[in-house]
Motif scaffolding. Structure first.
Motif, PDB file in Angstrom:
ATOM      1  N   VAL A 127       0.846  -1.196   0.000  1.00 29.21           N
ATOM      2  CA  VAL A 127       0.000   0.000   0.000  1.00 29.21           C
ATOM      3  C   VAL A 127       0.880   1.244   0.000  1.00 29.21           C
ATOM      4  O   VAL A 127       0.605   2.227  -0.713  1.00 29.21           O
ATOM      5  CB  VAL A 127      -0.956  -0.003   1.209  1.00 29.21           C
ATOM      6  CG1 VAL A 127      -1.811   1.258   1.224  1.00 29.21           C
ATOM      7  CG2 VAL A 127      -1.848  -1.240   1.189  1.00 29.21           C
TER       8      VAL A 127
ATOM      9  N   GLN B 150      -8.569   1.589 -13.093  1.00 27.52           N
ATOM     10  CA  GLN B 150      -8.305   2.768 -12.268  1.00 27.52           C
ATOM     11  C   GLN B 150      -6.900   3.268 -12.563  1.00 27.52           C
ATOM     12  O   GLN B 150      -5.938   2.503 -12.494  1.00 27.52           O
ATOM     13  CB  GLN B 150      -8.443   2.392 -10.794  1.00 27.52           C
ATOM     14  CG  GLN B 150      -8.192   3.519  -9.815  1.00 27.52           C
ATOM     15  CD  GLN B 150      -8.558   3.117  -8.404  1.00 27.52           C
ATOM     16  OE1 GLN B 150      -9.685   3.252  -7.974  1.00 27.52           O
ATOM     17  NE2 GLN B 150      -7.600   2.588  -7.669  1.00 27.52           N
TER      18      GLN B 150
ATOM     19  N   GLU C  79      -3.762  -0.897   6.611  1.00 32.38           N
ATOM     20  CA  GLU C  79      -4.621  -0.413   5.536  1.00 32.38           C
ATOM     21  C   GLU C  79      -4.676   1.116   5.562  1.00 32.38           C
ATOM     22  O   GLU C  79      -4.509   1.732   6.615  1.00 32.38           O
ATOM     23  CB  GLU C  79      -6.037  -0.965   5.700  1.00 32.38           C
ATOM     24  CG  GLU C  79      -6.117  -2.476   5.719  1.00 32.38           C
ATOM     25  CD  GLU C  79      -7.367  -2.963   6.429  1.00 32.38           C
ATOM     26  OE1 GLU C  79      -8.028  -3.864   5.869  1.00 32.38           O
ATOM     27  OE2 GLU C  79      -7.664  -2.460   7.527  1.00 32.38           O
TER      28      GLU C  79
ATOM     29  N   TYR D  42     -13.501   5.282   2.956  1.00 29.98           N
ATOM     30  CA  TYR D  42     -12.826   4.424   1.984  1.00 29.98           C
ATOM     31  C   TYR D  42     -11.680   3.719   2.692  1.00 29.98           C
ATOM     32  O   TYR D  42     -10.921   4.343   3.441  1.00 29.98           O
ATOM     33  CB  TYR D  42     -12.286   5.252   0.821  1.00 29.98           C
ATOM     34  CG  TYR D  42     -11.507   4.452  -0.206  1.00 29.98           C
ATOM     35  CD1 TYR D  42     -12.163   3.759  -1.215  1.00 29.98           C
ATOM     36  CD2 TYR D  42     -10.125   4.389  -0.169  1.00 29.98           C
ATOM     37  CE1 TYR D  42     -11.463   3.026  -2.166  1.00 29.98           C
ATOM     38  CE2 TYR D  42      -9.410   3.665  -1.100  1.00 29.98           C
ATOM     39  CZ  TYR D  42     -10.081   2.987  -2.100  1.00 29.98           C
ATOM     40  OH  TYR D  42      -9.379   2.247  -3.027  1.00 29.98           O
TER      41      TYR D  42
ATOM     42  N   GLU E  90      -8.500   0.806   1.925  1.00 29.10           N
ATOM     43  CA  GLU E  90      -7.755   0.031   0.928  1.00 29.10           C
ATOM     44  C   GLU E  90      -6.624  -0.712   1.616  1.00 29.10           C
ATOM     45  O   GLU E  90      -5.880  -0.116   2.414  1.00 29.10           O
ATOM     46  CB  GLU E  90      -7.197   0.953  -0.153  1.00 29.10           C
ATOM     47  CG  GLU E  90      -6.488   0.225  -1.276  1.00 29.10           C
ATOM     48  CD  GLU E  90      -6.041   1.171  -2.376  1.00 29.10           C
ATOM     49  OE1 GLU E  90      -4.846   1.109  -2.740  1.00 29.10           O
ATOM     50  OE2 GLU E  90      -6.880   1.967  -2.863  1.00 29.10           O
TER      51      GLU E  90
ATOM     52  N   PHE F  73      -4.826  -6.058  -4.132  1.00 28.21           N
ATOM     53  CA  PHE F  73      -5.419  -5.034  -3.277  1.00 28.21           C
ATOM     54  C   PHE F  73      -6.923  -5.263  -3.129  1.00 28.21           C
ATOM     55  O   PHE F  73      -7.564  -5.832  -4.011  1.00 28.21           O
ATOM     56  CB  PHE F  73      -5.188  -3.642  -3.881  1.00 28.21           C
ATOM     57  CG  PHE F  73      -3.752  -3.226  -3.924  1.00 28.21           C
ATOM     58  CD1 PHE F  73      -3.156  -2.610  -2.834  1.00 28.21           C
ATOM     59  CD2 PHE F  73      -2.987  -3.439  -5.063  1.00 28.21           C
ATOM     60  CE1 PHE F  73      -1.821  -2.223  -2.872  1.00 28.21           C
ATOM     61  CE2 PHE F  73      -1.662  -3.056  -5.111  1.00 28.21           C
ATOM     62  CZ  PHE F  73      -1.078  -2.444  -4.013  1.00 28.21           C
ATOM     63  N   ARG F  74      -7.461  -4.787  -1.996  1.00 32.41           N
ATOM     64  CA  ARG F  74      -8.904  -4.762  -1.797  1.00 32.41           C
ATOM     65  C   ARG F  74      -9.319  -3.329  -1.473  1.00 32.41           C
ATOM     66  O   ARG F  74      -8.575  -2.581  -0.834  1.00 32.41           O
ATOM     67  CB  ARG F  74      -9.348  -5.687  -0.663  1.00 32.41           C
ATOM     68  CG  ARG F  74      -9.268  -7.165  -1.007  1.00 32.41           C
ATOM     69  CD  ARG F  74     -10.230  -7.980  -0.140  1.00 32.41           C
ATOM     70  NE  ARG F  74     -11.624  -7.588  -0.344  1.00 32.41           N
ATOM     71  CZ  ARG F  74     -12.399  -8.070  -1.326  1.00 32.41           C
ATOM     72  NH1 ARG F  74     -11.920  -8.955  -2.186  1.00 32.41           N
ATOM     73  NH2 ARG F  74     -13.660  -7.655  -1.433  1.00 32.41           N
ATOM     74  N   CYS F  75     -10.514  -2.956  -1.921  1.00 33.68           N
ATOM     75  CA  CYS F  75     -11.028  -1.617  -1.636  1.00 33.68           C
ATOM     76  C   CYS F  75     -12.490  -1.701  -1.209  1.00 33.68           C
ATOM     77  O   CYS F  75     -13.217  -2.620  -1.607  1.00 33.68           O
ATOM     78  CB  CYS F  75     -10.893  -0.708  -2.860  1.00 33.68           C
ATOM     79  SG  CYS F  75     -11.840  -1.244  -4.313  1.00 33.68           S
ATOM     80  N   ASP F  76     -12.904  -0.758  -0.392  1.00 28.29           N
ATOM     81  CA  ASP F  76     -14.289  -0.706   0.098  1.00 28.29           C
ATOM     82  C   ASP F  76     -14.632   0.762   0.319  1.00 28.29           C
ATOM     83  O   ASP F  76     -14.059   1.419   1.191  1.00 28.29           O
ATOM     84  CB  ASP F  76     -14.414  -1.499   1.392  1.00 28.29           C
ATOM     85  CG  ASP F  76     -15.858  -1.691   1.842  1.00 28.29           C
ATOM     86  OD1 ASP F  76     -16.677  -0.785   1.589  1.00 28.29           O
ATOM     87  OD2 ASP F  76     -16.165  -2.738   2.435  1.00 28.29           O
ATOM     88  N   ALA F  77     -15.559   1.292  -0.483  1.00 28.65           N
ATOM     89  CA  ALA F  77     -15.972   2.692  -0.380  1.00 28.65           C
ATOM     90  C   ALA F  77     -17.456   2.759  -0.036  1.00 28.65           C
ATOM     91  O   ALA F  77     -18.268   2.035  -0.626  1.00 28.65           O
ATOM     92  CB  ALA F  77     -15.708   3.422  -1.685  1.00 28.65           C
TER      93      ALA F  77
ATOM     94  N   ARG G  47     -17.196  -2.130  -3.694  1.00 26.71           N
ATOM     95  CA  ARG G  47     -16.135  -2.893  -3.031  1.00 26.71           C
ATOM     96  C   ARG G  47     -15.686  -4.033  -3.920  1.00 26.71           C
ATOM     97  O   ARG G  47     -16.474  -4.607  -4.676  1.00 26.71           O
ATOM     98  CB  ARG G  47     -16.605  -3.417  -1.677  1.00 26.71           C
ATOM     99  CG  ARG G  47     -17.886  -4.251  -1.685  1.00 26.71           C
ATOM    100  CD  ARG G  47     -18.272  -4.641  -0.260  1.00 26.71           C
ATOM    101  NE  ARG G  47     -18.581  -3.487   0.548  1.00 26.71           N
ATOM    102  CZ  ARG G  47     -19.794  -3.192   1.002  1.00 26.71           C
ATOM    103  NH1 ARG G  47     -20.828  -3.982   0.717  1.00 26.71           N
ATOM    104  NH2 ARG G  47     -20.007  -2.120   1.730  1.00 26.71           N
TER     105      ARG G  47
ATOM    106  N   TRP H 291     -11.689  -5.926  -5.659  1.00 26.50           N
ATOM    107  CA  TRP H 291     -10.253  -6.162  -5.638  1.00 26.50           C
ATOM    108  C   TRP H 291      -9.630  -5.703  -6.953  1.00 26.50           C
ATOM    109  O   TRP H 291     -10.319  -5.534  -7.957  1.00 26.50           O
ATOM    110  CB  TRP H 291      -9.943  -7.645  -5.411  1.00 26.50           C
ATOM    111  CG  TRP H 291     -10.541  -8.565  -6.440  1.00 26.50           C
ATOM    112  CD1 TRP H 291     -11.728  -9.233  -6.375  1.00 26.50           C
ATOM    113  CD2 TRP H 291      -9.982  -8.892  -7.729  1.00 26.50           C
ATOM    114  NE1 TRP H 291     -11.953  -9.956  -7.520  1.00 26.50           N
ATOM    115  CE2 TRP H 291     -10.894  -9.775  -8.370  1.00 26.50           C
ATOM    116  CE3 TRP H 291      -8.813  -8.545  -8.393  1.00 26.50           C
ATOM    117  CZ2 TRP H 291     -10.654 -10.300  -9.637  1.00 26.50           C
ATOM    118  CZ3 TRP H 291      -8.571  -9.065  -9.658  1.00 26.50           C
ATOM    119  CH2 TRP H 291      -9.487  -9.935 -10.267  1.00 26.50           C
TER     120      TRP H 291
END
Length: 225
Positions: A20, A75, A138, A167, A169, A178-182, A196, A198
């Motif tokens: 990250v 992205q 994260e 958010y 990550e 990577f994982r993301c959650d907004a 959300r 990956w």
């Protein structure tokens, strides 16, 4: 220059998971962009808000367009200094729905009193951002209340109208990605939207002349609150 998150996080930046930290270590002098590809396992748009709201801001690349699952997305991260000297991180997202791609673009700015995230082509929306690092390494971003910037509805963003974003990550060791959650929430409506999933990322050589035009908002906005 110093990357936008390192400027604000200071020594806490070194507590990020190494992958990250690598991801957010580029700045306007790096001559590098980062390209990510992945899958959004869930995209949700609340039905509590009127469709014209999402049509208006969706058209201006400030919001996803509809609820769906397993949506491929890309992205791109691009760094530059804007006309008033602020370090900027432009994030250009494309949600590749089966009905066609829709974009969600933002520019994160290292401003006079902290980080500010501008969303949409105008830009249309403004979020003051407070970054932190979780115990798992994260990157956690929590916003202050949303501000309207565009030509859309002008209503007070306090009390029942306050809308805030969160958010997170991180790095998924098991799957090497990577994982993301907004999430965007409002005290009356509850969850307005989320996405959300990956993704994986690679560096790409990128000089200033290579940065896409859409990485710059149509208007230079120096308002930060």
């Amino acid at each position: 220059m110093t990357p936008v998150y390192r400027q604000v996080l200071g020594s806490d930046f070194d507590r990020l998971h190494p992958n990250v930290a690598w991801r957010y270590s580029i700045d306007s002098t790096s001559n590098v962009a980062q390209m990510g590809t992945g899958m959004l396992e869930s995209v949700y748009i609340s039905s509590a808000l009127p469709p014209p709201f999402f049509w208006y801001y969706g058209k201006r690349n400030a919001l996803p367009s509809k609820t769906s699952r397993m949506v491929p997305f890309t992205q791109g991260h691009y760094c530059y200094r804007d006309e008033i000297g602020r370090e900027c991180l432009a994030v250009l997202r494309s949600f590749d729905y089966t009905t066609g791609p829709r974009k969600l673009n933002s520019v994160l700015v290292s401003g006079r009193t902290g980080l500010v995230d501008y969303f949409g082509d105008g830009p249309e929306l403004l979020y003051p951002i407070e970054p932190s690092v979780t115990p798992a390494g994260e990157l956690l971003l929590e916003s202050g209340p949303l501000r309207w910037l565009g030509r859309g509805p002008k209503i007070g963003m306090k009390g029942p109208f306050a809308t805030q974003m969160k958010y997170i990550e991180g790095w998924d060791e098991e799957h090497d990605r990577f994982r993301c959650d907004a999430t965007v929430r409002n005290p009356m409506v509850g969850e307005i939207l989320h996405f959300r999933g990956w993704f994986t990322v690679s560096d790409v050589a990128c000089e200033l002349r290579d940065i896409p035009d859409e990485a710059w908002p149509l208007n230079l906005v120096d308002r930060e609150a």
